[in-house]
Motif scaffolding. Structure first.
Motif, PDB file in Angstrom:
ATOM      1  N   CYS A  40       0.716  -1.084   0.051  1.00 42.89           N
ATOM      2  CA  CYS A  40      -0.040  -0.051   0.164  1.00 42.89           C
ATOM      3  C   CYS A  40       0.812   1.370  -0.061  1.00 42.89           C
ATOM      4  CB  CYS A  40      -0.991  -0.131   1.082  1.00 42.89           C
ATOM      5  SG  CYS A  40      -2.001  -1.253   1.153  1.00 42.89           S
ATOM      6  N   ASN A  41       2.036   1.064   0.866  1.00 45.29           N
ATOM      7  CA  ASN A  41       2.876   2.372   0.570  1.00 45.29           C
ATOM      8  C   ASN A  41       3.434   2.620  -0.486  1.00 45.29           C
ATOM      9  OD1 ASN A  41       4.520   4.317   1.826  1.00 45.29           O
ATOM     10  ND2 ASN A  41       5.858   3.023   3.110  1.00 45.29           N
ATOM     11  N   GLU A  42       3.782   1.671  -1.425  1.00 51.40           N
ATOM     12  CA  GLU A  42       4.232   1.752  -2.928  1.00 51.40           C
ATOM     13  C   GLU A  42       3.097   2.783  -3.484  1.00 51.40           C
ATOM     14  OE1 GLU A  42       4.948  -1.925  -5.179  1.00 51.40           O
ATOM     15  OE2 GLU A  42       6.262  -2.564  -3.402  1.00 51.40           O
ATOM     16  N   LEU A  47       0.801   7.317  -5.754  1.00 51.57           N
ATOM     17  CA  LEU A  47      -0.128   8.462  -5.821  1.00 51.57           C
ATOM     18  C   LEU A  47       0.657   9.901  -5.882  1.00 51.57           C
ATOM     19  CD1 LEU A  47      -3.146   9.429  -5.415  1.00 51.57           C
ATOM     20  CD2 LEU A  47      -3.168   8.984  -3.236  1.00 51.57           C
ATOM     21  N   GLY A  48       1.564  10.101  -4.772  1.00 46.87           N
ATOM     22  CA  GLY A  48       2.087  11.180  -4.769  1.00 46.87           C
ATOM     23  C   GLY A  48       2.830  11.592  -5.980  1.00 46.87           C
ATOM     24  N   ASN A  49       3.550  10.680  -6.848  1.00 47.41           N
ATOM     25  CA  ASN A  49       4.133  10.831  -7.988  1.00 47.41           C
ATOM     26  C   ASN A  49       2.974  11.456  -8.955  1.00 47.41           C
ATOM     27  OD1 ASN A  49       6.441   9.993  -6.924  1.00 47.41           O
ATOM     28  ND2 ASN A  49       6.262   8.099  -7.892  1.00 47.41           N
ATOM     29  N   GLN A  97       7.410  19.768  13.236  1.00 48.63           N
ATOM     30  CA  GLN A  97       6.658  20.908  13.148  1.00 48.63           C
ATOM     31  C   GLN A  97       6.305  21.323  11.811  1.00 48.63           C
ATOM     32  OE1 GLN A  97       8.136  24.365  15.013  1.00 48.63           O
ATOM     33  NE2 GLN A  97       6.180  25.061  15.650  1.00 48.63           N
ATOM     34  N   HIS A  98       5.227  22.011  11.332  1.00 49.18           N
ATOM     35  CA  HIS A  98       4.720  22.210   9.907  1.00 49.18           C
ATOM     36  C   HIS A  98       4.322  21.084   9.118  1.00 49.18           C
ATOM     37  CE1 HIS A  98       5.709  26.082  11.376  1.00 49.18           C
ATOM     38  NE2 HIS A  98       7.023  26.111  11.506  1.00 49.18           N
ATOM     39  N   ASP A  99       4.394  20.008   9.334  1.00 50.99           N
ATOM     40  CA  ASP A  99       3.938  18.787   8.605  1.00 50.99           C
ATOM     41  C   ASP A  99       2.721  17.995   9.397  1.00 50.99           C
ATOM     42  OD1 ASP A  99       4.165  16.495   7.137  1.00 50.99           O
ATOM     43  OD2 ASP A  99       6.130  16.231   6.977  1.00 50.99           O
ATOM     44  N   VAL A 100       1.898  17.981   8.384  1.00 51.26           N
ATOM     45  CA  VAL A 100       0.498  17.339   8.952  1.00 51.26           C
ATOM     46  C   VAL A 100       0.442  15.922   8.292  1.00 51.26           C
ATOM     47  CG1 VAL A 100      -0.504  19.471   9.149  1.00 51.26           C
ATOM     48  CG2 VAL A 100      -1.127  18.052   7.350  1.00 51.26           C
ATOM     49  N   HIS A 101       1.323  15.246   7.771  1.00 54.18           N
ATOM     50  CA  HIS A 101       1.145  13.955   7.337  1.00 54.18           C
ATOM     51  C   HIS A 101       1.285  12.893   8.409  1.00 54.18           C
ATOM     52  CE1 HIS A 101       2.583  16.026   3.623  1.00 54.18           C
ATOM     53  NE2 HIS A 101       2.022  15.176   2.974  1.00 54.18           N
ATOM     54  N   ASP A 102       0.205  11.966   8.628  1.00 54.97           N
ATOM     55  CA  ASP A 102       0.514  11.298   9.678  1.00 54.97           C
ATOM     56  C   ASP A 102       0.466   9.631   9.446  1.00 54.97           C
ATOM     57  OD1 ASP A 102      -2.262  10.884   9.128  1.00 54.97           O
ATOM     58  OD2 ASP A 102      -2.780  11.716  11.222  1.00 54.97           O
ATOM     59  N   ILE A 103       0.230   9.271   8.193  1.00 48.48           N
ATOM     60  CA  ILE A 103       0.237   7.707   8.059  1.00 48.48           C
ATOM     61  C   ILE A 103       1.264   6.925   8.308  1.00 48.48           C
ATOM     62  CG2 ILE A 103      -0.542   6.134   6.440  1.00 48.48           C
ATOM     63  CD1 ILE A 103      -2.267   8.578   4.988  1.00 48.48           C
ATOM     64  N   LEU A 145      10.714  10.910  14.990  1.00 51.12           N
ATOM     65  CA  LEU A 145      10.495  11.853  14.182  1.00 51.12           C
ATOM     66  C   LEU A 145      10.042  11.681  12.594  1.00 51.12           C
ATOM     67  CD1 LEU A 145      13.319  14.201  15.082  1.00 51.12           C
ATOM     68  CD2 LEU A 145      11.450  13.909  16.319  1.00 51.12           C
ATOM     69  N   SER A 146       8.895  11.962  12.531  1.00 49.69           N
ATOM     70  CA  SER A 146       8.386  11.809  11.004  1.00 49.69           C
ATOM     71  C   SER A 146       8.188  12.874  10.155  1.00 49.69           C
ATOM     72  CB  SER A 146       7.068  10.956  11.158  1.00 49.69           C
ATOM     73  OG  SER A 146       6.572  10.692   9.996  1.00 49.69           O
ATOM     74  N   LEU A 147       8.766  12.828   8.996  1.00 52.16           N
ATOM     75  CA  LEU A 147       8.828  14.084   8.176  1.00 52.16           C
ATOM     76  C   LEU A 147       8.474  13.716   6.695  1.00 52.16           C
ATOM     77  CD1 LEU A 147      11.065  16.777   7.303  1.00 52.16           C
ATOM     78  CD2 LEU A 147      12.236  14.475   7.150  1.00 52.16           C
ATOM     79  N   LEU A 149       7.891  16.401   4.282  1.00 50.42           N
ATOM     80  CA  LEU A 149       8.015  17.731   3.504  1.00 50.42           C
ATOM     81  C   LEU A 149       9.451  17.925   3.552  1.00 50.42           C
ATOM     82  CD1 LEU A 149       4.874  19.536   4.364  1.00 50.42           C
ATOM     83  CD2 LEU A 149       5.167  18.279   2.456  1.00 50.42           C
ATOM     84  N   THR A 150      10.018  18.240   2.370  1.00 53.23           N
ATOM     85  CA  THR A 150      11.453  18.661   2.472  1.00 53.23           C
ATOM     86  C   THR A 150      11.597  19.975   3.053  1.00 53.23           C
ATOM     87  OG1 THR A 150      11.163  19.257   0.101  1.00 53.23           O
ATOM     88  CG2 THR A 150      12.283  17.156   0.405  1.00 53.23           C
ATOM     89  N   THR A 151      10.455  20.869   2.855  1.00 54.72           N
ATOM     90  CA  THR A 151      10.631  22.241   3.604  1.00 54.72           C
ATOM     91  C   THR A 151      10.675  22.024   5.057  1.00 54.72           C
ATOM     92  OG1 THR A 151       8.058  21.991   3.329  1.00 54.72           O
ATOM     93  CG2 THR A 151       9.171  23.419   1.584  1.00 54.72           C
ATOM     94  N   GLY A 177      12.359   9.303  10.040  1.00 54.48           N
ATOM     95  CA  GLY A 177      11.967   8.795   9.069  1.00 54.48           C
ATOM     96  C   GLY A 177      10.899   9.447   8.329  1.00 54.48           C
ATOM     97  N   GLY A 178      10.412   8.720   7.365  1.00 53.47           N
ATOM     98  CA  GLY A 178       9.282   9.397   6.408  1.00 53.47           C
ATOM     99  C   GLY A 178       9.764   9.781   4.949  1.00 53.47           C
ATOM    100  N   ALA A 179       8.991   9.882   4.156  1.00 53.02           N
ATOM    101  CA  ALA A 179       9.445   9.915   2.716  1.00 53.02           C
ATOM    102  C   ALA A 179      10.487  11.302   2.537  1.00 53.02           C
ATOM    103  CB  ALA A 179       8.102  10.214   1.941  1.00 53.02           C
ATOM    104  N   THR A 197      12.003   2.488   6.548  1.00 55.71           N
ATOM    105  CA  THR A 197      10.448   2.079   6.749  1.00 55.71           C
ATOM    106  C   THR A 197      10.425   1.908   8.353  1.00 55.71           C
ATOM    107  OG1 THR A 197      11.450  -0.264   6.912  1.00 55.71           O
ATOM    108  CG2 THR A 197      11.090   0.515   4.676  1.00 55.71           C
ATOM    109  N   ALA A 198       8.999   1.783   8.332  1.00 55.55           N
ATOM    110  CA  ALA A 198       8.471   1.672   9.973  1.00 55.55           C
ATOM    111  C   ALA A 198       9.074   0.331  10.640  1.00 55.55           C
ATOM    112  CB  ALA A 198       7.107   1.504   9.963  1.00 55.55           C
ATOM    113  N   VAL A 199       9.360  -0.716   9.728  1.00 53.28           N
ATOM    114  CA  VAL A 199      10.029  -1.839  10.133  1.00 53.28           C
ATOM    115  C   VAL A 199      11.569  -1.493  10.703  1.00 53.28           C
ATOM    116  CG1 VAL A 199      10.740  -4.264   9.704  1.00 53.28           C
ATOM    117  CG2 VAL A 199       8.578  -3.281   8.855  1.00 53.28           C
TER     118      VAL A 199
END
Ligand code: B12
Length: 212
Positions: A40-42, A47-49, A97-103, A145-147, A149-151, A177-179, A197-199
């Motif tokens: 699903c992550n793939e 989807l982001g692409n 901070q400033h990032d709302v992605h949480d999945i 820490l999850s992130l 956004l490159t910003t 971690g995070g994309a 990855t989370a693993v």
């Protein structure tokens, strides 16, 4: 066409019913929750692409997010805490901070709880001071820490610095971690570990906390 989609494609094209059907089939076939999540992550990356290529728009990202959340509710119990696992270790996890992605953050938390960690979930858009407060109060073995956004690279550095300035840096391991995260970011920001990855994050957390 719908019938021929793989799980990753169904996620990438936000075909909720197909996603549900394929996930059910995989569960029945004995595929692990980790593997299902990885596929699903793939799909979410694709989807982001698609968003990047302007083939879809923000509402599609939101629908993709909702599909993933529904899926996590279903797969969560498959990662339920092992009664035999020692539930002593603590972790503090949040999206910077400033990032709302949480999945991705929520997947990491599900996995940590799955092996018996007590996890303090700080949520999204977490200011450095809130991480500091949680580390002081809960004394976790590890902070995640999850992130996405490159910003928000600066938020990672600011969080690590704030933990250091509070005199807590040598009391806790920090993983990122995070994309948008990478080994380079991890090193530049002064984190201890980058998990693709989370693993990976789960393994690192277990290692530093002496779990498993
Ligand atoms: C869904 C989504 C959204 C949803 C989020 C819903 C939600 N509840 O999270 C919404 C619609 C809110 C959204 C908003 C935006 N988004 Co968005 N979004 C996505 C998308 C498509 C999927 C993210 C996702 O959930 N993936 C699935 C999860 C499971 O993956 P993951 O988070 O990477 O987590 C995995 C690992 O990385 C790891 N992990 C995660 N965290 C951690 C932490 C630790 C410690 C460890 C060890 C591991 C780990 O574990 C997970 C499983 O292995 C991505 C595309 C992508 N390539 O990521 C774009 C993407 C991240 N978004 C993007 C953008 C630009 C935005 C917006 C700025 C759009 C806008 N113009 O408003 C806003 C930003 C809002 C904000 N301030 O944060 C860009 C970022 C580009 C960049 N270089 O910074 C991306 C890459 C899309 C793109 N290609 O353009 N988005």
């Amino acid at each position: 066409m719908t019938e021929e989609l793989s799980l990753a494609e169904a996620v990438a094209f936000c075909r909720e019913e197909t996603v549900k059907k394929l996930v059910r089939q995989k569960i029945e076939a004995g595929v692990s929750a980790d593997e299902i999540m990885a596929e699903c992550n793939e799909g979410m990356v694709e989807l982001g692409n698609r968003f990047g290529r302007e083939e879809c728009f923000i509402p599609d990202l939101m629908i993709g997010g909702m599909i993933m959340k529904g899926l996590m509710a279903e797969l969560g119990p498959m990662l339920a805490p092992d009664e035999t696992a020692a539930a002593q270790a603590k972790a503090v996890v949040g999206t910077v901070q400033h990032d709302v992605h949480d999945i991705g953050k929520d997947i990491l938390i599900m996995m940590l709880r799955g092996v018996g960690f007590e996890v303090v979930d700080l949520g999204i858009d977490v200011p450095p001071g809130k991480f500091v407060q949680a580390v002081r109060e809960h004394e976790p073995a590890v902070v995640g820490l999850s992130l996405l956004l490159t910003t928000c690279f600066k938020s990672v550095t600011a969080t690590v610095n704030a933990i250091r300035e509070a005199g807590l840096r040598d009391k806790v391991a920090i993983m990122v971690g995070g994309a948008a995260a990478s080994e380079l970011l991890s090193q530049n920001a002064g984190c201890d570990f980058y998990g693709k990855t989370a693993v990976d994050g789960l393994h690192y957390a277990c290692q530093v906390a002496g779990v498993g």
